[in-house]
Write a protein that holds these residues in place. Structure first.
Motif, PDB file in Angstrom:
ATOM      1  N   GLU A 105       0.666  -1.187  -0.088  1.00  0.00           N
ATOM      2  CA  GLU A 105       0.012  -0.173   0.099  1.00  0.00           C
ATOM      3  C   GLU A 105       0.745   1.228   0.184  1.00  0.00           C
ATOM      4  O   GLU A 105       0.486   2.264   0.171  1.00  0.00           O
ATOM      5  N   LYS A 106       2.287   1.058   0.040  1.00  0.00           N
ATOM      6  CA  LYS A 106       3.050   2.352  -0.188  1.00  0.00           C
ATOM      7  C   LYS A 106       2.901   3.218   0.891  1.00  0.00           C
ATOM      8  O   LYS A 106       2.957   4.288   0.825  1.00  0.00           O
ATOM      9  N   THR A 107       2.957   2.799   1.962  1.00  0.00           N
ATOM     10  CA  THR A 107       2.591   3.357   3.213  1.00  0.00           C
ATOM     11  C   THR A 107       3.837   4.382   3.658  1.00  0.00           C
ATOM     12  O   THR A 107       3.505   5.640   4.084  1.00  0.00           O
ATOM     13  N   LEU A 108       5.068   3.928   3.116  1.00  0.00           N
ATOM     14  CA  LEU A 108       6.044   5.068   3.624  1.00  0.00           C
ATOM     15  C   LEU A 108       6.075   6.190   2.720  1.00  0.00           C
ATOM     16  O   LEU A 108       6.220   7.285   3.085  1.00  0.00           O
ATOM     17  N   SER A 139       4.183  11.939   9.885  1.00  0.00           N
ATOM     18  CA  SER A 139       2.645  12.446   9.567  1.00  0.00           C
ATOM     19  C   SER A 139       1.953  13.249  10.583  1.00  0.00           C
ATOM     20  O   SER A 139       0.899  13.526  10.240  1.00  0.00           O
ATOM     21  N   ILE A 140       2.682  13.525  11.497  1.00  0.00           N
ATOM     22  CA  ILE A 140       1.980  14.300  12.849  1.00  0.00           C
ATOM     23  C   ILE A 140       2.453  15.559  12.836  1.00  0.00           C
ATOM     24  O   ILE A 140       3.523  15.890  13.245  1.00  0.00           O
ATOM     25  N   LEU A 141       1.528  16.495  12.826  1.00  0.00           N
ATOM     26  CA  LEU A 141       1.760  18.128  12.819  1.00  0.00           C
ATOM     27  C   LEU A 141       1.105  18.662  14.347  1.00  0.00           C
ATOM     28  O   LEU A 141       0.291  18.075  14.429  1.00  0.00           O
ATOM     29  N   ALA A 142       1.980  19.207  14.995  1.00  0.00           N
ATOM     30  CA  ALA A 142       1.532  19.484  16.170  1.00  0.00           C
ATOM     31  C   ALA A 142       1.931  21.042  16.586  1.00  0.00           C
ATOM     32  O   ALA A 142       3.043  21.374  16.228  1.00  0.00           O
ATOM     33  N   PHE A 143       1.256  21.513  17.256  1.00  0.00           N
ATOM     34  CA  PHE A 143       1.553  22.747  17.911  1.00  0.00           C
ATOM     35  C   PHE A 143       0.837  23.497  19.035  1.00  0.00           C
ATOM     36  O   PHE A 143      -0.180  22.834  19.282  1.00  0.00           O
ATOM     37  N   ASP A 144       1.452  24.501  19.891  1.00  0.00           N
ATOM     38  CA  ASP A 144       0.698  24.957  20.881  1.00  0.00           C
ATOM     39  C   ASP A 144      -0.331  26.177  20.425  1.00  0.00           C
ATOM     40  O   ASP A 144       0.254  26.931  19.632  1.00  0.00           O
ATOM     41  N   TYR A 200      -3.379  18.582  17.816  1.00  0.00           N
ATOM     42  CA  TYR A 200      -2.311  17.636  16.806  1.00  0.00           C
ATOM     43  C   TYR A 200      -3.316  17.504  15.631  1.00  0.00           C
ATOM     44  O   TYR A 200      -4.287  16.994  15.696  1.00  0.00           O
ATOM     45  N   LEU A 201      -2.553  17.415  14.546  1.00  0.00           N
ATOM     46  CA  LEU A 201      -3.154  16.593  13.400  1.00  0.00           C
ATOM     47  C   LEU A 201      -2.352  15.395  12.826  1.00  0.00           C
ATOM     48  O   LEU A 201      -1.442  15.624  12.554  1.00  0.00           O
ATOM     49  N   MET A 202      -3.032  14.320  13.046  1.00  0.00           N
ATOM     50  CA  MET A 202      -2.761  13.013  12.795  1.00  0.00           C
ATOM     51  C   MET A 202      -3.581  12.355  11.632  1.00  0.00           C
ATOM     52  O   MET A 202      -4.239  11.682  12.145  1.00  0.00           O
ATOM     53  N   PRO A 203      -3.470  12.723  10.450  1.00  0.00           N
ATOM     54  CA  PRO A 203      -4.328  11.985   9.483  1.00  0.00           C
ATOM     55  C   PRO A 203      -4.003  10.532   9.229  1.00  0.00           C
ATOM     56  O   PRO A 203      -2.911  10.242   9.392  1.00  0.00           O
ATOM     57  N   PRO A 204      -5.137   9.813   8.587  1.00  0.00           N
ATOM     58  CA  PRO A 204      -4.893   8.641   8.428  1.00  0.00           C
ATOM     59  C   PRO A 204      -4.039   8.547   7.199  1.00  0.00           C
ATOM     60  O   PRO A 204      -3.982   9.345   6.381  1.00  0.00           O
ATOM     61  N   TYR A 205      -3.216   7.420   7.032  1.00  0.00           N
ATOM     62  CA  TYR A 205      -2.257   7.440   5.713  1.00  0.00           C
ATOM     63  C   TYR A 205      -2.966   7.231   4.689  1.00  0.00           C
ATOM     64  O   TYR A 205      -2.551   7.619   3.452  1.00  0.00           O
ATOM     65  N   THR A 260      -6.802  11.656   1.564  1.00  0.00           N
ATOM     66  CA  THR A 260      -6.647  12.308   0.009  1.00  0.00           C
ATOM     67  C   THR A 260      -6.208  13.568   0.194  1.00  0.00           C
ATOM     68  O   THR A 260      -6.167  14.182   1.215  1.00  0.00           O
ATOM     69  N   ASP A 261      -5.702  14.261  -0.744  1.00  0.00           N
ATOM     70  CA  ASP A 261      -5.337  15.543  -0.866  1.00  0.00           C
ATOM     71  C   ASP A 261      -6.141  16.814  -0.581  1.00  0.00           C
ATOM     72  O   ASP A 261      -5.988  17.604   0.249  1.00  0.00           O
ATOM     73  N   GLU A 262      -7.572  16.373  -1.106  1.00  0.00           N
ATOM     74  CA  GLU A 262      -8.600  17.209  -1.055  1.00  0.00           C
ATOM     75  C   GLU A 262      -8.790  17.186   0.692  1.00  0.00           C
ATOM     76  O   GLU A 262      -9.237  18.189   1.084  1.00  0.00           O
ATOM     77  N   GLU A 263      -8.865  16.092   1.108  1.00  0.00           N
ATOM     78  CA  GLU A 263      -9.294  15.922   2.530  1.00  0.00           C
ATOM     79  C   GLU A 263      -8.172  16.515   3.468  1.00  0.00           C
ATOM     80  O   GLU A 263      -8.594  17.236   4.645  1.00  0.00           O
TER      81      GLU A 263
END
Length: 119
Positions: free
Chosen positions: A12-15, A46-51, A85-90, A93-96
């Motif tokens: 599934e080309k996860t990396l 794939s995890i973006l975080a900020f305060d 935290y923004l932790m999207p599933p792998y 889509t780009d639109e999502e």
């Protein structure tokens, strides 16, 4: 079982998906870094975080209102104290992902304005 999991990971080309999400996160980071209400911006995989400066502590009224606002707008973004935290599933889509970024910023704008009215 472990080998089957690794095979699925490769199939599934996860990396590659994680790398793509990371690139998209990096692109939005400049916009977030320019905001006066965002601190400690960070990214790992794939995890973006900020305060958020005004979010208060864990379970604060502001943090709860922000969480409720995101959920009311169809985003499962939950502040943990002042940290978002923004932790999207792998499989996102780009639109999502674009929608998630827009919603994330709209929530911050709403917090800055103090208007947590219904969607």
């Amino acid at each position: 079982m472990a080998l089957a999991s690794l095979a699925l990971f490769e199939e599934e080309k996860t990396l590659a998906r994680i790398a793509h999400i990371n690139e998209r996160h990096r692109a939005i980071m400049a916009e977030l870094a320019a905001r006066p209400d965002v601190t400690r911006l960070r990214l790992i995989g794939s995890i973006l975080a900020f305060d958020v400066k005004e979010a208060g502590g864990y379970q604060s009224a502001t943090s709860q209102a922000l969480r409720d606002w995101y959920l009311a707008h169809g985003l499962n973004i939950r502040p943990l104290g002042p940290t978002l935290y923004l932790m999207p599933p792998y499989c996102i889509t780009d639109e999502e992902l674009t929608r998630a970024y827009a919603g994330l910023i709209a929530g911050l704008d709403t917090l800055a304005s103090g208007d947590f009215s219904a969607p």
